[in-house]
Scaffold this active site. Structure first.
Site, PDB file in Angstrom:
ATOM      1  N   ARG A 153      11.714  -8.838   5.537  1.00  0.00           N
ATOM      2  CA  ARG A 153      12.093  -7.434   5.341  1.00  0.00           C
ATOM      3  C   ARG A 153      13.211  -6.994   6.301  1.00  0.00           C
ATOM      4  O   ARG A 153      13.163  -7.261   7.489  1.00  0.00           O
ATOM      5  CB  ARG A 153      10.853  -6.560   5.553  1.00  0.00           C
ATOM      6  CG  ARG A 153      11.062  -5.108   5.238  1.00  0.00           C
ATOM      7  CD  ARG A 153       9.762  -4.430   4.956  1.00  0.00           C
ATOM      8  NE  ARG A 153       8.890  -4.354   6.144  1.00  0.00           N
ATOM      9  CZ  ARG A 153       7.691  -3.791   6.127  1.00  0.00           C
ATOM     10  NH1 ARG A 153       7.201  -3.299   5.022  1.00  0.00           N
ATOM     11  NH2 ARG A 153       6.963  -3.754   7.213  1.00  0.00           N
ATOM     12  N   ARG A 173      -9.151   1.735   9.269  1.00  0.00           N
ATOM     13  CA  ARG A 173      -8.956   0.313   9.540  1.00  0.00           C
ATOM     14  C   ARG A 173     -10.167  -0.322  10.179  1.00  0.00           C
ATOM     15  O   ARG A 173     -10.232  -1.537  10.318  1.00  0.00           O
ATOM     16  CB  ARG A 173      -7.783   0.117  10.492  1.00  0.00           C
ATOM     17  CG  ARG A 173      -6.465   0.475   9.876  1.00  0.00           C
ATOM     18  CD  ARG A 173      -5.357  -0.108  10.712  1.00  0.00           C
ATOM     19  NE  ARG A 173      -4.073   0.340  10.205  1.00  0.00           N
ATOM     20  CZ  ARG A 173      -2.928  -0.219  10.517  1.00  0.00           C
ATOM     21  NH1 ARG A 173      -2.905  -1.234  11.341  1.00  0.00           N
ATOM     22  NH2 ARG A 173      -1.807   0.234  10.019  1.00  0.00           N
ATOM     23  N   ARG A 186      -0.488  -9.190  13.653  1.00  0.00           N
ATOM     24  CA  ARG A 186      -0.906  -8.033  12.861  1.00  0.00           C
ATOM     25  C   ARG A 186      -1.894  -8.446  11.775  1.00  0.00           C
ATOM     26  O   ARG A 186      -2.883  -7.751  11.525  1.00  0.00           O
ATOM     27  CB  ARG A 186       0.307  -7.364  12.200  1.00  0.00           C
ATOM     28  CG  ARG A 186       1.180  -6.584  13.169  1.00  0.00           C
ATOM     29  CD  ARG A 186       2.516  -6.241  12.550  1.00  0.00           C
ATOM     30  NE  ARG A 186       2.414  -5.295  11.434  1.00  0.00           N
ATOM     31  CZ  ARG A 186       3.360  -5.122  10.521  1.00  0.00           C
ATOM     32  NH1 ARG A 186       4.468  -5.830  10.560  1.00  0.00           N
ATOM     33  NH2 ARG A 186       3.200  -4.248   9.559  1.00  0.00           N
ATOM     34  N   ARG A 223      12.617  -4.743  11.751  1.00  0.00           N
ATOM     35  CA  ARG A 223      11.733  -3.966  12.625  1.00  0.00           C
ATOM     36  C   ARG A 223      11.086  -4.887  13.645  1.00  0.00           C
ATOM     37  O   ARG A 223      10.752  -6.032  13.341  1.00  0.00           O
ATOM     38  CB  ARG A 223      10.630  -3.300  11.785  1.00  0.00           C
ATOM     39  CG  ARG A 223      10.999  -1.916  11.302  1.00  0.00           C
ATOM     40  CD  ARG A 223      10.000  -1.363  10.312  1.00  0.00           C
ATOM     41  NE  ARG A 223       8.616  -1.723  10.605  1.00  0.00           N
ATOM     42  CZ  ARG A 223       7.570  -1.361   9.857  1.00  0.00           C
ATOM     43  NH1 ARG A 223       7.768  -0.646   8.779  1.00  0.00           N
ATOM     44  NH2 ARG A 223       6.348  -1.726  10.178  1.00  0.00           N
ATOM     45  N   LYS A 269       0.815  -1.220   0.000  1.00  0.00           N
ATOM     46  CA  LYS A 269       0.000   0.000   0.000  1.00  0.00           C
ATOM     47  C   LYS A 269       0.842   1.262   0.000  1.00  0.00           C
ATOM     48  O   LYS A 269       0.579   2.184  -0.747  1.00  0.00           O
ATOM     49  CB  LYS A 269      -0.863   0.088   1.269  1.00  0.00           C
ATOM     50  CG  LYS A 269      -1.918  -0.915   1.445  1.00  0.00           C
ATOM     51  CD  LYS A 269      -2.721  -0.607   2.710  1.00  0.00           C
ATOM     52  CE  LYS A 269      -1.898  -0.621   3.977  1.00  0.00           C
ATOM     53  NZ  LYS A 269      -1.474  -1.948   4.409  1.00  0.00           N
TER      54      LYS A 269
END
Ligand code: ZN
Length: 226
Positions: free
Chosen positions: A131, A92, A175, A164, A17
């Site tokens: 990532r 959300r 999540r 992260r 996104k």
């Protein structure tokens, strides 16, 4: 006021996104908005809002609606939003969507156009847990799909690559589950209103950008009636 230039990109974490919203903002002259950027900015500045959201984000949980809405309303009233905007990852929840509708009505924006960037869960896990970010220049790598030449080291500046806290497998699962729970009613809400477009975001990035660009152009071509 920028009627027909209010865009929302929805999609699970890892759907791309943010990247797509930035691209479209640039190519179509829209302001790119993300609550994540707003939160990180608040945390960096150590503001009162930053101190509220920091522990919540570190646990991988969602920030409460009242806090989010306050920030969003203030942001949308700033002059750079008048030319139109693309919001990525917001709203959300259903209450946020209803709150956003009221804000947009007050500020004279036209009908929203909502795009759902859809990606399967296996692909998302791979994108997110793989990532790594350079601690010096902020470059983004992926240990599966876009590895650095030397393990753990940035190709450009030799910076150490870090994961992260919210990209670990356990937090990512939380999540994704939280996202599912919160946004099902939301996509239904937009679908019923006839403003929802679904784009396959597992395709390559340029194809996804092209599909999104067409949706923006078609929305701008409408004659402006709500
Ligand atoms: Zn680097």
């Amino acid at each position: 006021m920028a009627r027909n230039r209010a865009f929302i990109f929805l999609g699970p974490p890892g759907a791309g996104k943010g990247t797509q919203a930035k691209r479209i903002a640039q190519s179509c002259g829209l302001t790119h908005l993300s609550t994540g950027d707003m939160f990180r900015d608040a945390i960096r500045r150590g503001s009162a809002l930053g101190r509220v959201v920091q522990p919540i984000m570190e646990r991988g949980e969602l920030v409460p609606d009242d806090v989010v809405m306050k920030m969003v309303e203030e942001r949308l009233s700033q002059p750079d939003c008048a030319k139109g905007f693309v919001f990525d990852g917001f709203p959300r929840t259903l209450p946020q969507a209803e709150g956003l509708d009221r804000i947009l009505e007050r500020s004279g924006f036209g009908k929203l156009v909502v795009v759902d960037l859809a990606v399967g869960e296996d692909k998302l896990m791979r994108r997110l847990t793989g990532r790594r970010t350079c601690s010096v220049g902020g470059e983004i790598y992926n240990v599966y799909d876009l590895p650095p030449k030397v393990d753990g080291i940035c190709d450009n500046d030799g910076g150490k690559l870090v994961q992260r806290a919210d990209d670990t497998a356990e937090v990512v699962k939380q999540r994704l589950a939280a996202y599912e729970r919160a946004t099902k009613p939301l996509t239904e809400y937009y679908r019923r209103r006839g403003v929802l477009h679904v784009v396959d975001a597992s395709a390559n990035m340029d194809e996804v950008s092209r599909a999104l660009g067409e949706i923006v152009k078609r929305a701008e071509g409408r004659n402006g009636h709500l």
